[in-house]
Design an enzyme around this catalytic site. Structure first.
Site, PDB file in Angstrom:
ATOM      1  N   VAL A   1      25.115  41.431  31.273  1.00  0.00           N
ATOM      2  CA  VAL A   1      25.511  42.265  30.108  1.00  0.00           C
ATOM      3  C   VAL A   1      24.648  41.446  29.054  1.00  0.00           C
ATOM      4  O   VAL A   1      24.692  40.304  29.033  1.00  0.00           O
ATOM      5  CB  VAL A   1      27.024  42.123  29.731  1.00  0.00           C
ATOM      6  CG1 VAL A   1      27.065  42.897  28.374  1.00  0.00           C
ATOM      7  CG2 VAL A   1      27.672  42.756  30.796  1.00  0.00           C
TER       8      VAL A   1
ATOM      9  N   SER B   1      26.272  34.610  27.687  1.00  0.00           N
ATOM     10  CA  SER B   1      26.750  33.169  28.561  1.00  0.00           C
ATOM     11  C   SER B   1      27.440  32.429  27.633  1.00  0.00           C
ATOM     12  O   SER B   1      27.533  32.352  26.188  1.00  0.00           O
ATOM     13  CB  SER B   1      25.335  32.552  28.654  1.00  0.00           C
ATOM     14  OG  SER B   1      25.696  31.091  29.153  1.00  0.00           O
TER      15      SER B   1
ATOM     16  N   ASN C   1      36.303  30.826  28.741  1.00  0.00           N
ATOM     17  CA  ASN C   1      35.395  30.956  27.569  1.00  0.00           C
ATOM     18  C   ASN C   1      35.048  32.661  27.812  1.00  0.00           C
ATOM     19  O   ASN C   1      33.676  32.738  27.586  1.00  0.00           O
ATOM     20  CB  ASN C   1      34.440  30.033  27.282  1.00  0.00           C
ATOM     21  CG  ASN C   1      33.826  30.458  25.736  1.00  0.00           C
ATOM     22  OD1 ASN C   1      32.547  30.600  25.606  1.00  0.00           O
ATOM     23  ND2 ASN C   1      34.659  30.433  24.951  1.00  0.00           N
ATOM     24  N   LEU C   2      35.913  33.385  28.031  1.00  0.00           N
ATOM     25  CA  LEU C   2      35.401  34.721  28.496  1.00  0.00           C
ATOM     26  C   LEU C   2      34.593  35.541  27.413  1.00  0.00           C
ATOM     27  O   LEU C   2      35.075  35.656  26.478  1.00  0.00           O
ATOM     28  CB  LEU C   2      36.688  35.606  28.965  1.00  0.00           C
ATOM     29  CG  LEU C   2      37.515  34.947  30.246  1.00  0.00           C
ATOM     30  CD1 LEU C   2      38.591  35.704  30.508  1.00  0.00           C
ATOM     31  CD2 LEU C   2      36.466  34.449  31.085  1.00  0.00           C
TER      32      LEU C   2
ATOM     33  N   ALA D   1      31.991  39.294  26.855  1.00  0.00           N
ATOM     34  CA  ALA D   1      32.046  40.678  27.358  1.00  0.00           C
ATOM     35  C   ALA D   1      31.607  40.838  28.854  1.00  0.00           C
ATOM     36  O   ALA D   1      32.063  41.918  29.699  1.00  0.00           O
ATOM     37  CB  ALA D   1      31.171  41.691  26.439  1.00  0.00           C
TER      38      ALA D   1
ATOM     39  N   HIS E   1      32.214  38.626  31.183  1.00  0.00           N
ATOM     40  CA  HIS E   1      33.078  38.148  32.172  1.00  0.00           C
ATOM     41  C   HIS E   1      34.290  39.426  32.317  1.00  0.00           C
ATOM     42  O   HIS E   1      34.668  39.894  33.252  1.00  0.00           O
ATOM     43  CB  HIS E   1      34.007  37.183  31.832  1.00  0.00           C
ATOM     44  CG  HIS E   1      33.351  35.966  31.734  1.00  0.00           C
ATOM     45  ND1 HIS E   1      33.025  35.223  30.517  1.00  0.00           N
ATOM     46  CD2 HIS E   1      32.858  35.018  32.737  1.00  0.00           C
ATOM     47  CE1 HIS E   1      32.343  34.100  30.941  1.00  0.00           C
ATOM     48  NE2 HIS E   1      32.217  34.048  32.272  1.00  0.00           N
TER      49      HIS E   1
ATOM     50  N   GLN F   1      30.346  20.965  39.692  1.00  0.00           N
ATOM     51  CA  GLN F   1      29.094  21.483  39.480  1.00  0.00           C
ATOM     52  C   GLN F   1      28.285  21.044  38.028  1.00  0.00           C
ATOM     53  O   GLN F   1      27.200  21.717  37.895  1.00  0.00           O
ATOM     54  CB  GLN F   1      29.326  23.101  39.500  1.00  0.00           C
ATOM     55  CG  GLN F   1      29.790  23.633  38.388  1.00  0.00           C
ATOM     56  CD  GLN F   1      30.306  25.341  38.417  1.00  0.00           C
ATOM     57  OE1 GLN F   1      31.281  25.404  39.091  1.00  0.00           O
ATOM     58  NE2 GLN F   1      29.726  26.056  37.813  1.00  0.00           N
TER      59      GLN F   1
HETATM   60  O1  PAF Z   1      29.868  31.441  37.518  1.00  0.00           O
HETATM   61  C1  PAF Z   1      30.729  30.347  37.024  1.00  0.00           C
HETATM   62  O2  PAF Z   1      31.248  30.622  36.063  1.00  0.00           O
HETATM   63  C2  PAF Z   1      31.136  29.364  38.170  1.00  0.00           C
HETATM   64  O3  PAF Z   1      29.824  28.885  38.773  1.00  0.00           O
HETATM   65  C3  PAF Z   1      32.050  29.720  38.894  1.00  0.00           C
HETATM   66  C4  PAF Z   1      31.410  30.802  40.185  1.00  0.00           C
HETATM   67  C5  PAF Z   1      33.282  30.261  38.573  1.00  0.00           C
HETATM   68  C6  PAF Z   1      32.404  28.505  39.867  1.00  0.00           C
HETATM   69  O4  PAF Z   1      32.929  27.460  39.138  1.00  0.00           O
END
Ligand code: PAF
Length: 280
Positions: free
Chosen positions: A178, A187, A32-33, A35, A37, A61
């Protein structure tokens, strides 16, 4: 740009680049990129000859009741964006490729102490999930350099500690946050916000700026500052989780310490946002 799902294929491709003497950068993401990323990927270009981006929504996570199921998955859009900015390889493994065995029976990597504060105190097991998947990605890709955004400030410190403790031969580079024009840190979770919530979201950044300005102006009572910031957020309809002023290694700060980092997390409706700001 190559798109690869399997570990075997990834290893073959990376071995061929390594044999040609190419340096490798890894940008780990959950997709879900936005700016932020893409900025990481652009910076990665400056550090290495080949840029690998991983897209994997890591179940380990997310805590029970968190947003694993609804986390936005937009692989095709991500692929097009990465291609457009010249990433070399997109690694987008299936869940079973990364975790072929039941999670409860698998090895994990855990960094103690620094993971028990701030986000770690509110999301038990979160950082264990992050360090486990990042360690796996480091082993799979064996990059010379890996890039992480500074929005996840605690994550960055946790990963640096893991790299030091476990002697990973990887250089960790961080890239500044950013922001939207109104200050909201980019985010993937911002897309959960409805219009009303989106209007409240920049208050998190504003609360950080107010605290920073107070410290720069000579305020020394950090406990009072944090309490005021929590009240500022609460009174405006956010549910703050924490607002803390710390040294940049995340240890406790005294009034005369510099540099400092101010870190905050707050819920707006069902969405949890984090942000941070440094005090030089
Ligand atoms: O920051 C993130 O998007 C995640 O925590 C990561 C570092 C890709 C690990 O899944």
């Amino acid at each position: 740009m190559l798109t690869i799902q399997s570990i075997a294929e990834l290893r073959t491709q990376l071995a061929s680049w390594r044999n040609q003497g190419r340096s490798l950068a890894l940008v780990p993401t959950m997709g879900n990129l936005h700016a932020g990323h893409l900025h990481l990927v652009e910076q990665a270009r400056k550090h290495a000859e080949r840029v690998v981006v991983s897209v994997f929504v890591n179940p380990l996570q997310f805590g029970p009741g968190e947003d694993y199921d609804r986390y936005p998955r937009t692989l095709e859009e991500d692929r097009l964006q990465l291609e457009a900015i010249g990433a070399d390889l997109l690694f987008a493994p299936l869940l079973t490729e990364i975790y072929p065995f039941p999670l409860a029976e698998s090895t994990y990597v855990e960094v103690p102490v620094i993971t028990e504060i701030l986000c770690g105190a509110h999301r038990p097991g979160h950082f264990r999930g992050v360090t486990t998947v990042v360690a796996k990605l480091f082993n799979l890709v064996q990059p010379d350099v890996a890039l992480f955004g500074e929005k996840d400030y605690q994550q960055l410190q946790v990963i640096r500690k893991m790299v030091t403790d476990l002697n990973f031969p990887v250089r960790v580079e961080s890239v500044p946050i950013v922001r939207e024009a109104d200050g909201l840190a980019l985010s993937s979770r911002n897309r959960y916000l409805n219009l009303q919530e989106r209007a409240l979201a920049p208050l998190l950044y504003q609360s950080l700026c107010k605290a920073r300005d107070a410290i720069v102006g000579g305020e020394k009572d950090f406990v009072a500052l944090s309490r005021q910031a929590m009240a500022f957020l609460e009174n405006r309809g956010l549910q703050p989780e924490y607002f803390e002023i710390r040294r940049t290694d995340l240890s406790g700060a005294t009034a005369d310490d510099r540099p400092l980092v101010i870190l905050a997390a707050a819920r707006i409706g069902a969405t949890r946002l984090i942000d941070n700001l440094s005090v030089p």
